[in-house]
Write a protein that holds these residues in place. Sequence first.
Motif, PDB file in Angstrom:
ATOM      1  N   VAL A 188       0.854  -1.192   0.000  1.00 49.18           N
ATOM      2  CA  VAL A 188       0.000   0.000   0.000  1.00 49.18           C
ATOM      3  C   VAL A 188       0.882   1.232   0.000  1.00 49.18           C
ATOM      4  CG1 VAL A 188      -1.785   1.294   1.239  1.00 49.18           C
ATOM      5  CG2 VAL A 188      -1.817  -1.216   1.253  1.00 49.18           C
ATOM      6  N   LEU A 189       0.599   2.153  -0.913  1.00 49.67           N
ATOM      7  CA  LEU A 189       1.309   3.419  -0.995  1.00 49.67           C
ATOM      8  C   LEU A 189       0.354   4.552  -0.638  1.00 49.67           C
ATOM      9  CD1 LEU A 189       3.719   5.234  -1.880  1.00 49.67           C
ATOM     10  CD2 LEU A 189       2.753   5.149  -4.211  1.00 49.67           C
ATOM     11  N   VAL A 190       0.743   5.396   0.323  1.00 52.83           N
ATOM     12  CA  VAL A 190      -0.064   6.532   0.759  1.00 52.83           C
ATOM     13  C   VAL A 190       0.711   7.817   0.495  1.00 52.83           C
ATOM     14  CG1 VAL A 190      -1.266   7.628   2.687  1.00 52.83           C
ATOM     15  CG2 VAL A 190      -1.117   5.123   2.570  1.00 52.83           C
ATOM     16  N   LEU A 191       0.074   8.788  -0.129  1.00 56.21           N
ATOM     17  CA  LEU A 191       0.711  10.085  -0.388  1.00 56.21           C
ATOM     18  C   LEU A 191       0.174  11.139   0.572  1.00 56.21           C
ATOM     19  CD1 LEU A 191       2.495  11.974  -2.099  1.00 56.21           C
ATOM     20  CD2 LEU A 191       0.522  12.301  -3.624  1.00 56.21           C
ATOM     21  N   ARG A 192       1.098  11.747   1.337  1.00 53.26           N
ATOM     22  CA  ARG A 192       0.770  12.895   2.202  1.00 53.26           C
ATOM     23  C   ARG A 192       2.067  13.717   2.340  1.00 53.26           C
ATOM     24  NH1 ARG A 192      -3.712  15.568   4.105  1.00 53.26           N
ATOM     25  NH2 ARG A 192      -3.580  16.310   6.237  1.00 53.26           N
ATOM     26  N   GLY A 234       3.213  18.877   5.735  1.00 50.11           N
ATOM     27  CA  GLY A 234       3.936  19.213   6.948  1.00 50.11           C
ATOM     28  C   GLY A 234       3.571  18.358   8.144  1.00 50.11           C
ATOM     29  N   LEU A 235       4.079  18.769   9.305  1.00 45.25           N
ATOM     30  CA  LEU A 235       3.895  18.009  10.542  1.00 45.25           C
ATOM     31  C   LEU A 235       2.433  17.922  10.944  1.00 45.25           C
ATOM     32  CD1 LEU A 235       5.037  16.571  13.032  1.00 45.25           C
ATOM     33  CD2 LEU A 235       5.452  18.838  14.042  1.00 45.25           C
ATOM     34  N   GLY A 236       1.744  19.058  10.978  1.00 44.83           N
ATOM     35  CA  GLY A 236       0.340  19.043  11.348  1.00 44.83           C
ATOM     36  C   GLY A 236      -0.495  18.218  10.392  1.00 44.83           C
ATOM     37  N   ASP A 237      -0.182  18.307   9.097  1.00 41.83           N
ATOM     38  CA  ASP A 237      -0.894  17.517   8.093  1.00 41.83           C
ATOM     39  C   ASP A 237      -0.721  16.022   8.362  1.00 41.83           C
ATOM     40  OD1 ASP A 237      -1.474  19.837   6.030  1.00 41.83           O
ATOM     41  OD2 ASP A 237       0.646  19.993   6.551  1.00 41.83           O
ATOM     42  N   LEU A 238       0.512  15.637   8.694  1.00 42.45           N
ATOM     43  CA  LEU A 238       0.769  14.234   9.000  1.00 42.45           C
ATOM     44  C   LEU A 238      -0.052  13.771  10.194  1.00 42.45           C
ATOM     45  CD1 LEU A 238       2.387  11.567   8.823  1.00 42.45           C
ATOM     46  CD2 LEU A 238       4.129  12.663  10.247  1.00 42.45           C
ATOM     47  N   LEU A 239      -0.056  14.549  11.270  1.00 48.75           N
ATOM     48  CA  LEU A 239      -0.718  14.108  12.496  1.00 48.75           C
ATOM     49  C   LEU A 239      -2.238  14.082  12.361  1.00 48.75           C
ATOM     50  CD1 LEU A 239       1.588  15.849  15.114  1.00 48.75           C
ATOM     51  CD2 LEU A 239       1.579  13.446  14.392  1.00 48.75           C
ATOM     52  N   THR A 240      -2.805  14.950  11.522  1.00 50.02           N
ATOM     53  CA  THR A 240      -4.255  14.882  11.313  1.00 50.02           C
ATOM     54  C   THR A 240      -4.644  13.670  10.468  1.00 50.02           C
ATOM     55  OG1 THR A 240      -4.087  16.383   9.408  1.00 50.02           O
ATOM     56  CG2 THR A 240      -4.645  17.367  11.544  1.00 50.02           C
ATOM     57  N   ALA A 241      -3.677  13.068   9.796  1.00 55.46           N
ATOM     58  CA  ALA A 241      -3.963  11.884   8.981  1.00 55.46           C
ATOM     59  C   ALA A 241      -3.799  10.582   9.757  1.00 55.46           C
ATOM     60  CB  ALA A 241      -3.049  11.861   7.753  1.00 55.46           C
ATOM     61  N   VAL A 242      -3.382  10.655  11.023  1.00 55.92           N
ATOM     62  CA  VAL A 242      -3.143   9.442  11.804  1.00 55.92           C
ATOM     63  C   VAL A 242      -4.381   8.543  11.883  1.00 55.92           C
ATOM     64  CG1 VAL A 242      -2.665   8.584  14.143  1.00 55.92           C
ATOM     65  CG2 VAL A 242      -1.163  10.291  13.093  1.00 55.92           C
ATOM     66  N   PRO A 243      -5.592   9.064  12.153  1.00 54.37           N
ATOM     67  CA  PRO A 243      -6.748   8.157  12.190  1.00 54.37           C
ATOM     68  C   PRO A 243      -6.982   7.424  10.870  1.00 54.37           C
ATOM     69  CG  PRO A 243      -7.277  10.214  13.282  1.00 54.37           C
ATOM     70  CD  PRO A 243      -5.964  10.426  12.594  1.00 54.37           C
ATOM     71  N   ILE A 259       2.607  -0.880   4.532  1.00 52.23           N
ATOM     72  CA  ILE A 259       2.119   0.472   4.262  1.00 52.23           C
ATOM     73  C   ILE A 259       3.310   1.413   4.154  1.00 52.23           C
ATOM     74  CG2 ILE A 259       0.737   2.401   5.116  1.00 52.23           C
ATOM     75  CD1 ILE A 259      -1.122   0.385   6.420  1.00 52.23           C
ATOM     76  N   THR A 260       3.481   2.007   2.974  1.00 54.63           N
ATOM     77  CA  THR A 260       4.550   2.968   2.710  1.00 54.63           C
ATOM     78  C   THR A 260       3.943   4.354   2.606  1.00 54.63           C
ATOM     79  OG1 THR A 260       5.919   1.347   1.545  1.00 54.63           O
ATOM     80  CG2 THR A 260       6.330   3.672   1.068  1.00 54.63           C
ATOM     81  N   LEU A 261       4.509   5.300   3.338  1.00 52.73           N
ATOM     82  CA  LEU A 261       4.024   6.668   3.325  1.00 52.73           C
ATOM     83  C   LEU A 261       4.992   7.550   2.553  1.00 52.73           C
ATOM     84  CD1 LEU A 261       2.022   8.860   4.359  1.00 52.73           C
ATOM     85  CD2 LEU A 261       3.516   9.104   6.355  1.00 52.73           C
ATOM     86  N   ALA A 262       4.525   8.183   1.497  1.00 53.23           N
ATOM     87  CA  ALA A 262       5.310   9.148   0.741  1.00 53.23           C
ATOM     88  C   ALA A 262       5.111  10.516   1.379  1.00 53.23           C
ATOM     89  CB  ALA A 262       4.875   9.159  -0.727  1.00 53.23           C
ATOM     90  N   ALA A 263       6.132  10.978   2.096  1.00 53.73           N
ATOM     91  CA  ALA A 263       6.065  12.236   2.848  1.00 53.73           C
ATOM     92  C   ALA A 263       7.483  12.789   2.957  1.00 53.73           C
ATOM     93  CB  ALA A 263       5.461  11.992   4.235  1.00 53.73           C
ATOM     94  N   PRO A 264       7.622  14.070   3.334  1.00 48.79           N
ATOM     95  CA  PRO A 264       8.966  14.651   3.430  1.00 48.79           C
ATOM     96  C   PRO A 264       9.872  13.897   4.397  1.00 48.79           C
ATOM     97  CG  PRO A 264       7.322  16.380   3.384  1.00 48.79           C
ATOM     98  CD  PRO A 264       6.569  15.080   3.514  1.00 48.79           C
TER      99      PRO A 264
END
Length: 296
Positions: free
Chosen positions: A3-7, A10-19, A33-38
């Motif tokens: 699974v590839l997830v794009l987000r 920034g930091l706040g954006d990442l934490l709001t996506a936790v659920p 699960i692979t997260l594409a993020a900075p």
Amino acid sequence: MRVLVLRALGLGDLLTAVPALRGLRRALPDAEITLAAPGWLADAVDRIDAVDRLLPTEGLVPIDYDSPDLAVNLHGRGQRSTELLRATRPARLITHGPHVPWPARQHEVLRWCRLLAQFGIACDPADLRLPPLPRTGAIVVHPGASHAARRWPAARFAAVVRALGPSVVVTGSPTEAPLVRAVAQGRTRMGDLAGLMDLVAGARLVVCGDTGVAHVATAYGTPSVVLFGPVSPAEWGPRSGPHRVLWRGTTGDTFADRPDPGLLGITVDEVLEAARSLLGGGPCPGSASSARVMSG
């Protein structure tokens, strides 16, 4: 299953996506699960039990991943983010689009939970917490924000620091060093993301603007006073917990090159009243607030 997830935000954006990320993990317990993020978010990603691997991705650039079984767009609604995920040749793609409309003026946490729900993946919007760390008793004041529109004046933050006393630590990134020095009066903490998150996790109070540090406080259940200006807290504010949100009830240009007028309407006394109520000291005498105070 891969699974590839794009987000790639920034930091706040990442934490709001936790659920949403945890919803994916529960629905697909054996998936990678692979997260594409900075890449600079690596320490924060390591703290999220729903992600197996971080794929450093600095914004909307080609993603170095081939043929995932499932690609999930938690980045946005723009054509570019969807095209970049399609270019990885996924067997299946979850994204907003013509058949999954983008909901306007919705809290960021709910937005992504509801997207996944439309594809049969249940998420708990309250599932935001990160594993707790020991409390140290510091008061964290974080004056920075990514855009000038969300930065309360440094002189007002400095007044808050003076009033709250010797337990205050003023934080910021290396690029915010001049701002931190203007506010801190010698009580600074410049460091990496891991140190900042640990400090916020152990604090007894955080005072900051609408920025990533506010979401770190939410993730660790650290009491916080959050100052909102151009963006409504109904979209980005804490939804529950020991938090106080100060907001004039108006919105504006998030990308403006000066503080939002509504943000400027929040006074030092109002911030101190909210802070002392969370610290257990009650309201400051003679500091009646005309800003909206929202608490979870």
